[in-house]
Each structure stands twice: as structure tokens, then as C-alpha cells.
Write a protein that holds these residues in place. Sequence first.
Motif, PDB file in Angstrom:
ATOM      1  N   LEU A 138       0.851  -1.182   0.000  1.00 15.12           N
ATOM      2  CA  LEU A 138       0.000   0.000   0.000  1.00 15.12           C
ATOM      3  C   LEU A 138       0.889   1.236   0.000  1.00 15.12           C
ATOM      4  O   LEU A 138       1.952   1.265   0.634  1.00 15.12           O
ATOM      5  CB  LEU A 138      -0.926   0.002   1.224  1.00 15.12           C
ATOM      6  N   ASN A 139       0.430   2.259  -0.706  1.00 13.81           N
ATOM      7  CA  ASN A 139       1.257   3.422  -1.003  1.00 13.81           C
ATOM      8  C   ASN A 139       1.207   4.485   0.092  1.00 13.81           C
ATOM      9  O   ASN A 139       0.686   5.583  -0.118  1.00 13.81           O
ATOM     10  CB  ASN A 139       0.808   4.026  -2.341  1.00 13.81           C
ATOM     11  N   TYR A 140       1.713   4.139   1.257  1.00 14.80           N
ATOM     12  CA  TYR A 140       1.862   5.180   2.280  1.00 14.80           C
ATOM     13  C   TYR A 140       2.994   4.819   3.224  1.00 14.80           C
ATOM     14  O   TYR A 140       3.324   3.662   3.417  1.00 14.80           O
ATOM     15  CB  TYR A 140       0.556   5.412   3.039  1.00 14.80           C
ATOM     16  N   CYS A 141       3.590   5.858   3.784  1.00 16.50           N
ATOM     17  CA  CYS A 141       4.711   5.682   4.696  1.00 16.50           C
ATOM     18  C   CYS A 141       4.205   5.186   6.049  1.00 16.50           C
ATOM     19  O   CYS A 141       3.072   5.460   6.439  1.00 16.50           O
ATOM     20  CB  CYS A 141       5.445   7.012   4.857  1.00 16.50           C
ATOM     21  N   GLN A 142       5.053   4.482   6.760  1.00 17.90           N
ATOM     22  CA  GLN A 142       4.690   4.005   8.092  1.00 17.90           C
ATOM     23  C   GLN A 142       4.965   5.057   9.167  1.00 17.90           C
ATOM     24  O   GLN A 142       4.591   4.866  10.315  1.00 17.90           O
ATOM     25  CB  GLN A 142       5.475   2.724   8.418  1.00 17.90           C
ATOM     26  N   HIS A 143       5.600   6.154   8.807  1.00 19.86           N
ATOM     27  CA  HIS A 143       5.853   7.223   9.768  1.00 19.86           C
ATOM     28  C   HIS A 143       4.632   8.134   9.853  1.00 19.86           C
ATOM     29  O   HIS A 143       4.001   8.243  10.890  1.00 19.86           O
ATOM     30  CB  HIS A 143       7.108   8.014   9.343  1.00 19.86           C
ATOM     31  N   TRP A 144       4.303   8.779   8.766  1.00 25.05           N
ATOM     32  CA  TRP A 144       3.082   9.572   8.666  1.00 25.05           C
ATOM     33  C   TRP A 144       2.247   8.923   7.587  1.00 25.05           C
ATOM     34  O   TRP A 144       2.622   8.907   6.410  1.00 25.05           O
ATOM     35  CB  TRP A 144       3.388  11.017   8.310  1.00 25.05           C
ATOM     36  N   THR A 145       1.084   8.438   7.975  1.00 22.85           N
ATOM     37  CA  THR A 145       0.304   7.622   7.043  1.00 22.85           C
ATOM     38  C   THR A 145      -0.379   8.435   5.948  1.00 22.85           C
ATOM     39  O   THR A 145      -0.970   7.866   5.043  1.00 22.85           O
ATOM     40  CB  THR A 145      -0.745   6.798   7.807  1.00 22.85           C
ATOM     41  N   ASP A 146      -0.299   9.755   6.020  1.00 19.81           N
ATOM     42  CA  ASP A 146      -0.851  10.562   4.928  1.00 19.81           C
ATOM     43  C   ASP A 146       0.210  10.919   3.892  1.00 19.81           C
ATOM     44  O   ASP A 146      -0.054  11.674   2.967  1.00 19.81           O
ATOM     45  CB  ASP A 146      -1.525  11.829   5.456  1.00 19.81           C
ATOM     46  N   VAL A 147       1.406  10.381   4.050  1.00 16.05           N
ATOM     47  CA  VAL A 147       2.485  10.641   3.095  1.00 16.05           C
ATOM     48  C   VAL A 147       2.623   9.443   2.167  1.00 16.05           C
ATOM     49  O   VAL A 147       2.804   8.310   2.613  1.00 16.05           O
ATOM     50  CB  VAL A 147       3.818  10.919   3.827  1.00 16.05           C
ATOM     51  N   ARG A 148       2.500   9.724   0.863  1.00 19.54           N
ATOM     52  CA  ARG A 148       2.574   8.652  -0.131  1.00 19.54           C
ATOM     53  C   ARG A 148       4.028   8.423  -0.544  1.00 19.54           C
ATOM     54  O   ARG A 148       4.802   9.372  -0.676  1.00 19.54           O
ATOM     55  CB  ARG A 148       1.739   9.035  -1.352  1.00 19.54           C
ATOM     56  N   LEU A 149       4.387   7.162  -0.774  1.00 19.31           N
ATOM     57  CA  LEU A 149       5.736   6.836  -1.243  1.00 19.31           C
ATOM     58  C   LEU A 149       5.890   7.194  -2.716  1.00 19.31           C
ATOM     59  O   LEU A 149       6.949   7.635  -3.162  1.00 19.31           O
ATOM     60  CB  LEU A 149       6.011   5.342  -1.034  1.00 19.31           C
ATOM     61  N   ASP A 150       4.838   6.979  -3.495  1.00 21.96           N
ATOM     62  CA  ASP A 150       4.804   7.346  -4.912  1.00 21.96           C
ATOM     63  C   ASP A 150       3.711   8.391  -5.063  1.00 21.96           C
ATOM     64  O   ASP A 150       2.533   8.110  -4.849  1.00 21.96           O
ATOM     65  CB  ASP A 150       4.504   6.101  -5.751  1.00 21.96           C
ATOM     66  N   LYS A 151       4.117   9.604  -5.419  1.00 23.58           N
ATOM     67  CA  LYS A 151       3.149  10.703  -5.493  1.00 23.58           C
ATOM     68  C   LYS A 151       2.515  10.814  -6.872  1.00 23.58           C
ATOM     69  O   LYS A 151       1.849  11.792  -7.184  1.00 23.58           O
ATOM     70  CB  LYS A 151       3.825  12.010  -5.084  1.00 23.58           C
ATOM     71  N   GLY A 152       2.765   9.809  -7.707  1.00 29.85           N
ATOM     72  CA  GLY A 152       2.145   9.785  -9.020  1.00 29.85           C
ATOM     73  C   GLY A 152       3.137   9.775 -10.159  1.00 29.85           C
ATOM     74  O   GLY A 152       2.769   9.566 -11.311  1.00 29.85           O
ATOM     75  N   SER A 153       4.411   9.997  -9.838  1.00 33.10           N
ATOM     76  CA  SER A 153       5.419  10.012 -10.893  1.00 33.10           C
ATOM     77  C   SER A 153       6.525   9.002 -10.628  1.00 33.10           C
ATOM     78  O   SER A 153       7.624   9.109 -11.170  1.00 33.10           O
ATOM     79  CB  SER A 153       6.013  11.417 -11.029  1.00 33.10           C
ATOM     80  N   GLY A 154       6.240   8.016  -9.773  1.00 34.19           N
ATOM     81  CA  GLY A 154       7.243   6.993  -9.467  1.00 34.19           C
ATOM     82  C   GLY A 154       7.886   7.257  -8.125  1.00 34.19           C
ATOM     83  O   GLY A 154       8.284   8.386  -7.840  1.00 34.19           O
ATOM     84  N   GLY A 155       7.974   6.215  -7.298  1.00 34.96           N
ATOM     85  CA  GLY A 155       8.604   6.357  -6.007  1.00 34.96           C
ATOM     86  C   GLY A 155      10.128   6.321  -6.139  1.00 34.96           C
ATOM     87  O   GLY A 155      10.664   5.951  -7.180  1.00 34.96           O
TER      88      GLY A 155
END
Length: 139
Positions: free
Chosen positions: A46-63
Motif C-alpha cells: 500500500l502506497n503510504y509511509c509508516q511514519h506519517w500515514t498521509d504521506v505517499r511513497l509514490d506521489k504519481g510520478s514513481g517512487g
Amino acid sequence: MDADSRVTTVSEVPEDGTFLFTVMEGFDEREVVLTKLTDGTVEAYLNYCQHWTDVRLDKGSGGTVRDDELVCTRHAATFRKDDGVCTHGPCEGAVLETVDVTVEDGAVYLTDDDYRFDHVGQASDIDLSSGGRIGFDGP
Ligand code: FES
């Protein structure tokens, strides 16, 4: 394998980045990142960080991937691509949420009973105010 669960081909999944797609969990969209390991297999989280769950690892242009690890660009947490474990950063020891995928005949299929494949790319209803910001207190 069910054609409706076909996500992409293995060759479309980068080793040095991520391939983003969206699944449905009931009526809710969830984003998933696919990444390819050096042995050619793929893993999905799933596309979210484990530190702050509202931060995406891939913001739409590739992680971001560095040294076989996914990197959260907000505070530089690193997650092993093969098992999602955070090896460094503010959420060290936490683990990305795995999504089950299977490779067959060079194609990647979503095989996780919790989700239904919807489309390639980012979710259409991203709401960064939802989900809350959950701090990680260590293992
Ligand atoms: S939000 Fe990802 S490391 Fe802080």
C-alpha cells in the motif's frame, strides 16, 4: 488467472522506482506500489509511509528507490523492497502493508482477496486530510 485482476506486465515494473495502481477496498480506493526485485520477481505494498500515514511513497510520478530500498522523501525512511521492513528512519522496524500479487506468463495479477483491481495510476479520490497522521512509537 482472472483478466480483471491483471495489473500490468513485469517488464513495465521498474527496479529503480515504482509502478502505481489503484485498487478498491469495498467502496474505498487504495493506492498500491509495485516494485521489481533484482531476481525479477515483484512485490506490492500500500502506497503510504509508516511514519506519517498521509504521506505517499509514490506521489504519481514513481517512487524513489535507492540501494534496493524504497525511500520516503519526507524524512528519508527506507524500506527494503523484498519485505517492506523499514531499516532506517523515524519508523525503523515498521513494515509496509503487503498486497498479494502473482506473476504468470510475464503479467502481474492482483491476487489479494481484500482488494479488487481498479485502474493503473493514482486514485481519483485522494484526500490527504483523511486517514489521520499516526505516529510510530517503535517496534
Ligand atoms: S513521513 Fe515518511 S519518513 Fe516521515
